[in-house]
Design a protein around this motif. Structure first.
Motif, PDB file in Angstrom:
ATOM      1  N   GLU A 129       8.045   0.325 -10.399  1.00  0.00           N
ATOM      2  CA  GLU A 129       6.652   0.029 -10.796  1.00  0.00           C
ATOM      3  C   GLU A 129       6.155   1.046 -11.827  1.00  0.00           C
ATOM      4  OE1 GLU A 129       4.988  -2.631 -10.270  1.00  0.00           O
ATOM      5  OE2 GLU A 129       6.057  -3.539  -8.593  1.00  0.00           O
ATOM      6  N   SER A 166      -4.162  -2.264 -11.251  1.00  0.00           N
ATOM      7  CA  SER A 166      -2.900  -2.565 -10.552  1.00  0.00           C
ATOM      8  C   SER A 166      -2.582  -4.057 -10.678  1.00  0.00           C
ATOM      9  CB  SER A 166      -2.949  -2.108  -9.103  1.00  0.00           C
ATOM     10  OG  SER A 166      -3.773  -2.956  -8.370  1.00  0.00           O
ATOM     11  N   THR A 178       8.008  -5.078  -6.689  1.00  0.00           N
ATOM     12  CA  THR A 178       7.942  -4.484  -5.345  1.00  0.00           C
ATOM     13  C   THR A 178       8.175  -5.547  -4.270  1.00  0.00           C
ATOM     14  OG1 THR A 178       6.470  -2.714  -6.011  1.00  0.00           O
ATOM     15  CG2 THR A 178       6.350  -3.361  -3.704  1.00  0.00           C
ATOM     16  N   GLU A 231       2.006   1.944  -3.442  1.00  0.00           N
ATOM     17  CA  GLU A 231       0.899   2.499  -4.248  1.00  0.00           C
ATOM     18  C   GLU A 231       0.636   3.961  -3.889  1.00  0.00           C
ATOM     19  OE1 GLU A 231      -2.396  -0.199  -3.867  1.00  0.00           O
ATOM     20  OE2 GLU A 231      -1.367  -1.688  -5.110  1.00  0.00           O
ATOM     21  N   MET A 280       3.378   6.150  -5.376  1.00  0.00           N
ATOM     22  CA  MET A 280       3.190   6.288  -6.835  1.00  0.00           C
ATOM     23  C   MET A 280       2.111   7.339  -7.123  1.00  0.00           C
ATOM     24  SD  MET A 280       3.342   2.283  -7.882  1.00  0.00           S
ATOM     25  CE  MET A 280       3.017   2.426  -9.630  1.00  0.00           C
ATOM     26  N   LYS A 298       2.582  -6.723  -8.721  1.00  0.00           N
ATOM     27  CA  LYS A 298       3.702  -6.009  -8.090  1.00  0.00           C
ATOM     28  C   LYS A 298       4.820  -6.965  -7.654  1.00  0.00           C
ATOM     29  CE  LYS A 298       1.812  -1.582  -7.286  1.00  0.00           C
ATOM     30  NZ  LYS A 298       0.602  -1.821  -8.042  1.00  0.00           N
ATOM     31  N   TYR A 336      -4.400   7.805 -15.010  1.00  0.00           N
ATOM     32  CA  TYR A 336      -3.564   6.945 -14.154  1.00  0.00           C
ATOM     33  C   TYR A 336      -4.432   5.994 -13.324  1.00  0.00           C
ATOM     34  CZ  TYR A 336      -0.457   5.535 -10.375  1.00  0.00           C
ATOM     35  OH  TYR A 336       0.244   4.786  -9.463  1.00  0.00           O
ATOM     36  N   GLN A 337      -5.540   6.542 -12.798  1.00  0.00           N
ATOM     37  CA  GLN A 337      -6.382   5.708 -11.930  1.00  0.00           C
ATOM     38  C   GLN A 337      -7.152   4.632 -12.692  1.00  0.00           C
ATOM     39  OE1 GLN A 337      -8.124   8.973  -9.712  1.00  0.00           O
ATOM     40  NE2 GLN A 337      -6.992   8.323  -7.883  1.00  0.00           N
ATOM     41  N   MET A 356       4.860   0.046 -15.406  1.00  0.00           N
ATOM     42  CA  MET A 356       3.541   0.498 -15.862  1.00  0.00           C
ATOM     43  C   MET A 356       3.644   1.181 -17.224  1.00  0.00           C
ATOM     44  SD  MET A 356       1.290   2.610 -13.184  1.00  0.00           S
ATOM     45  CE  MET A 356       0.170   1.726 -12.144  1.00  0.00           C
ATOM     46  N   ARG A 390      -5.250  -7.176 -17.788  1.00  0.00           N
ATOM     47  CA  ARG A 390      -5.736  -7.720 -16.511  1.00  0.00           C
ATOM     48  C   ARG A 390      -7.260  -7.715 -16.429  1.00  0.00           C
ATOM     49  NH1 ARG A 390      -1.299  -4.117 -14.417  1.00  0.00           N
ATOM     50  NH2 ARG A 390       0.511  -5.455 -14.572  1.00  0.00           N
ATOM     51  N   LYS A 440       0.835  -1.212   0.000  1.00  0.00           N
ATOM     52  CA  LYS A 440       0.000   0.000   0.000  1.00  0.00           C
ATOM     53  C   LYS A 440       0.876   1.271   0.000  1.00  0.00           C
ATOM     54  CE  LYS A 440      -4.247   1.017  -0.160  1.00  0.00           C
ATOM     55  NZ  LYS A 440      -4.426   0.726  -1.550  1.00  0.00           N
ATOM     56  N   SER A 484       8.612   2.139  -6.031  1.00  0.00           N
ATOM     57  CA  SER A 484       7.650   3.000  -6.734  1.00  0.00           C
ATOM     58  C   SER A 484       8.183   3.400  -8.107  1.00  0.00           C
ATOM     59  CB  SER A 484       7.355   4.264  -5.929  1.00  0.00           C
ATOM     60  OG  SER A 484       6.948   3.912  -4.628  1.00  0.00           O
TER      61      SER A 484
END
Ligand code: FPP
Ligand code: MG
Length: 297
Positions: A56, A29, A35, A5, A8, A32, A24-25, A60, A76, A2, A53
């Motif tokens: 990732e 996700s 991470t 995230e 980021m 990871k 972005y949202q 991304m 996904r 978390k 971060s």
């Protein structure tokens, strides 16, 4: 997880632009993996969270570009950014995330910045090789390994090396661990494209071959077929296949044990990764390998 995230998101909020934040949202996700690796090698602290971060964000960005290149409508199991907002926005969002990641990377030691930068060059070259492979049927296993090393393993290897640098651990051991984990991960991914349910994958089954990707199971298959069947398989390359043709591929994959051989090789690489870090006595890092090898089987 978390905390990574959150960091980021706070990097993205620094742009002070609602549209970028909205785009972005909408990015789903992922697992990871990088991470997990970083936080298990370097423990959880400000530096390791920032490193994770950054990596990732780079990952991304690379997937945003990859979905444009592969003309993928989903990622996904949900609509991809290019499918919702178009290729131009997906490419630019990738560039924004990628350059922000590099800006943040400048706060790290030069050794770390160099390893990550080299890995990103490598992953871009890997993607280019992947694109080149779609031009013709590839049956060369060495070329496949060179491509997946660059496209996938390089950033996982870089995550392991740089977190080992942060933690003052033996970088060579973690380099071997990361590289073999990355290679095994991509092989398993390629196998899942053939054996998984399309609902689990979030894309049609046997999609890679249709996209012109001759992954390891197809290379094993091709090399075990007689001359006529070799031609038949080649003639199916990059085509929209009928159910009969898909069944023919699956049946011959079984007959030639091409999936089994691929999984066996991924497991062997997984064991080599485990062996590299055996003296570390880090059961959580060992679990990353075990989980990866066993996922969805
Ligand atoms: C997924 O492969 C793609 C990658 C792991 C790397 C893609 C790299 C680039 C597009 C270069 C990006 C460069 C910068 C500067 C950010 P895949 O298509 O086999 O996997 P998939 O099934 O998850 O799509
Ligand atoms: Mg892709």
């Amino acid at each position: 997880m978390k905390t990574v995230e959150n960091l980021m998101l706070s990097f993205v909020e620094e742009f002070d632009n609602e549209f970028i934040k909205t785009l972005y949202q909408r990015i789903p996700s992922g697992k990871k993996l990088r991470t997990k690796l970083i936080l298990k090698i370097a423990d959880k602290n400000d530096q390791s969270i920032k490193l994770a971060s950054i990596i990732e964000l780079i990952h991304m960005a690379s997937l945003l570009h990859d979905d444009v290149i592969d003309e993928a409508d989903t990622r996904r199991n949900v609509d991809s950014i290019n499918a919702i907002f178009g290729n131009n926005r997906a490419i630019m969002l990738g560039d924004i995330l990628y350059s922000k990641a590099f800006y943040e990377l400048t706060s790290f030691d030069e050794k770390i910045a160099k390893v990550i930068s080299n890995a990103v060059t490598s992953l871009s070259i890997g993607e280019l090789l992947d694109v080149e492979f779609t031009e013709s049927f590839n049956s060369d296993i060495d070329k496949y390994f060179d491509m997946i090393y660059k496209k996938t393993a390089s950033l996982i290897e870089a995550s392991a090396i740089t977190s080992a640098i942060l933690a003052g651990k033996d970088t060579e051991k973690f380099k071997t661990y990361g590289k073999n984990l990355g290679l095994a991960f991509q092989i398993i991914d390629d196998v899942l494209d053939i054996i998984s349910d399309s609902k689990i994958l979030g894309k049609p089954a046997l999609n890679d071959f249709k996209e012109g990707k001759t992954t390891l199971p197809y290379i094993y298959l091709y090399n075990s077929l007689n001359t006529d069947d070799k031609l038949k398989l080649k003639s199916m390359f990059k085509k929209n296949l009928t159910k009969n043709e898909l069944d023919w591929i699956k049946l011959n994959m079984q007959k030639t044990k091409s999936i089994e051989k691929s999984v066996k090789l991924a497991k062997k690489l997984g064991l080599e990764a485990l062996d590299a870090i055996k003296d570390e006595k880090n059961p959580e890092l060992e679990k990353v390998i075990k989980d990866m090898i066993e996922r969805e089987f």
